[in-house]
Each structure stands twice: as C-alpha cells, then as structure tokens.
Design a protein around this motif. Sequence first.
Motif, PDB file in Angstrom:
ATOM      1  N   LEU A 217      51.128 131.909 -64.910  1.00 60.15           N
ATOM      2  CA  LEU A 217      51.107 131.429 -66.288  1.00 60.15           C
ATOM      3  C   LEU A 217      51.960 130.179 -66.458  1.00 60.15           C
ATOM      4  N   LEU A 218      53.242 130.294 -66.103  1.00 61.79           N
ATOM      5  CA  LEU A 218      54.124 129.148 -66.306  1.00 61.79           C
ATOM      6  C   LEU A 218      53.778 128.018 -65.362  1.00 61.79           C
ATOM      7  N   GLY A 219      53.371 128.345 -64.125  1.00 63.42           N
ATOM      8  CA  GLY A 219      53.005 127.303 -63.182  1.00 63.42           C
ATOM      9  C   GLY A 219      51.875 126.430 -63.708  1.00 63.42           C
ATOM     10  N   ALA A 220      50.886 127.065 -64.340  1.00 62.43           N
ATOM     11  CA  ALA A 220      49.769 126.298 -64.886  1.00 62.43           C
ATOM     12  C   ALA A 220      50.235 125.389 -66.018  1.00 62.43           C
ATOM     13  N   MET A 221      51.035 125.921 -66.927  1.00 62.80           N
ATOM     14  CA  MET A 221      51.438 125.112 -68.071  1.00 62.80           C
ATOM     15  C   MET A 221      52.356 123.960 -67.660  1.00 62.80           C
ATOM     16  N   ILE A 222      53.348 124.245 -66.820  1.00 65.33           N
ATOM     17  CA  ILE A 222      54.258 123.192 -66.387  1.00 65.33           C
ATOM     18  C   ILE A 222      53.504 122.144 -65.585  1.00 65.33           C
ATOM     19  N   GLY A 223      52.588 122.605 -64.724  1.00 69.21           N
ATOM     20  CA  GLY A 223      51.806 121.645 -63.945  1.00 69.21           C
ATOM     21  C   GLY A 223      50.977 120.733 -64.823  1.00 69.21           C
ATOM     22  N   MET A 224      50.382 121.301 -65.872  1.00 72.70           N
ATOM     23  CA  MET A 224      49.589 120.481 -66.781  1.00 72.70           C
ATOM     24  C   MET A 224      50.456 119.427 -67.456  1.00 72.70           C
TER      25      MET A 224
END
Length: 381
Positions: A217-224
């Motif tokens: 979850l956080l990996g996707a948002m931070i990556g975006m």
Amino acid sequence: MPTSRRLSIAMWCAGIASFALLHAPQGLLTFVAADLGRSAAAVAWIISGATLGLALSLPLWAVLAARRGVAWSMRVSATTSALIALLLPLAPTLELLVAGRFLQGAALGGIPALAVALVHEVISGRRAAVVAGGYIAAASIGGLSGRLVAPLLAEIGGWRLGLLLLDLVGAAITITMAVLLPRTAPCGAPAGRTLRVFLRQLRDARLRALFLMGGMLLGAMIGMYNAITFRLEAPPYALPAAVVSFVFLAYLGGTAAAQLSGRLSLRFGLRTPLLAGCALMLAGALLTGTTPLPLVITGVVLLTTGMFLAHSVASSAVAGFAGTDRASAGSMYNVFYYGGSSLFGWLCSAAWTASGWPAVVTVLGALAIAAGGCALAATRR
C-alpha cells in the motif's frame, strides 16, 4: 483534561509532525536533483533512506517499549528525531543527506511503531478505533502540509531553507506531543520474549497477509508521488514546481478516508473496506496512465484515498488480531509498511528513469492487485 481527549490531541500532533518530518522532502526532489545534478532514481533515496531507517528500527522500538513503556519510548523518539531534523539542511552532499535521513527515520520510528498500540492500551472499544483513525488522518495532513509547503518555500529561498523551516515547525509539534502523552507502565518483558512474539506473528497467516499488504500500500503511494512531480514538470505538461506541489492536495482524500475507516469497518467488517481501498488504488493507477491532466490528477486522488482507507483498516485490524501483543504486531506491520515504501518508492522512480510513466503504472497496478490478494487472505474465514 480527560485522558481520551488529551490522547486524541497527542495523536493528532504525532501524526502531523512525524509524517511532515518524514515526507516533506518528497516535494523537494526535483529541486535537489537540479541543484546537485542527480537523477530521479538517485534523489529518491532521500525518501527511501528515511523509510528504510524507520523500518529497520521498529523491532528495537518494540523491545524498548516493552522494557520502558510505550509512552516513554515515544517521547524519546520525538525528541531525538526533532534534533536530527534540524541538522539535515546543513548536509553538503546527497550522500550525507541520505545518511542523515536514514538516521532521522530510525529515530522517528518509535512514533508510527507505537502510536496505535498506545491508543488501544489507554482506551478501548469504539472510541479507540475513532482515535486511531484520527491519528491516521493527522498523518495524511502532516504528509500533505510538508509536501505542499516545501516547494513553495524552495521557490523563494532554495530547498535547504524550505527544509529547515518545515523541520523547525515539525520539531515544535513533536515536542508538544511528547508533553501531552499520558504515562503508561512498562511490562518489563525481556528482549528474547519480544523476538519470539515477532516470529510467532510472522507465522500467523492473517497477520502475515496484513503485514505484506501494508508494504504494498505505502510503496505504491510513495512511488507514485516520487515520480509524479518529475512527470508533471516535464513535457507535455511543463508545469512550474510551485504548481505541481498542489498535486499533494490529493492527501485530503486520504484524510477523509482515514476518518471514515473505523465506521466503515464497524458497519461492513474488514474485507469490504480493504478490497474497496485496493480497487480505488488500481483505478487511480490506471487513470494516471492517461494524458489529460484532469484525469491524471483524479487518478492521484483515487490512489491516495484508497491507500489510506485500506491502511487505516489494516493497521487497526493488526492491533485487534494481536491481542495483548499489539505493540509488537504494530511494529512488525510498520517494518513491512515502511520497508515496502523504501523498496517500491525507489522502484517507481527507477521505472520512470528507465521507461517513463507506463512502467510506473505497471508497478502501481501490480501492487494494488497484490494488496487485494493479501486482503482476501487476511479476511478468509
């Protein structure tokens, strides 16, 4: 002041300050890249280094909390991280800045590792779920404020001045949290027992699925967010950095979702809001792959809202599933949560550097789908 009200204010301070300190430099990545002549993948370590330090420190904070108490450990974390934050703008090179951010993340780890556990230790029932949701909502506001204000300050006085002013405000709020926290008693558990609890929780299928889900979850948002500023400042959009910073207003969707998460889980159970959050993230990822700017921004809002909805429910579920070992479970959840942020946050920046936005969308979509699979596994009857 009643204990629950005092705790609620302290949790709002904790969420705002800790996530402002942790994520403020994300709005400055393009400034640092231009100033130091480095690539998007290289400067992404300013964010990934901090979240990696935070992830690695979390088991140690859990052991310390067991020995000295949750509130005491959070006070130490607040004070130490505030002091380190004030030194970061002085770093002369990217490598030293990343090293300082790693130390800052490690010092800051006691707050996200223990905050939800402290809420459940001091109060119980529905009120605990509401206060925990308030902490997550405050975290979204902290992340928003840091990312939104930093580029505006950097336009005026450079990225170092912007980082310094934000760190000063964050340090003041963090110390306020430390003063407001209620006292808690240590359980005096030996370190060996805490480590055995970690291993037992990793063998629990439900908890393991939620741990993995948090990292995605956080990996996707931070990556975006790591990559989207570079995309919007490049052609065909070529937007000024100060304008691009307003994309972080999408965090307001996360604030609303986090506030609603407790009530949604009480009404529909765990599975529905978890899957809804993952579905919103997938839809948002796909929309960011379009060209019209309004659709791209809509995609950012949907992904952010879905992430905070799923994360709020998942983190509260971890505390509920773990019973009396909720502090250890919260720490382990955050090991995966911030470890995933470090890994996938860098991966999205590397994908942007190598192949452009379609590669970023591929990573984001895969993470959203995998997180949905974890939600199904965690809620299997």
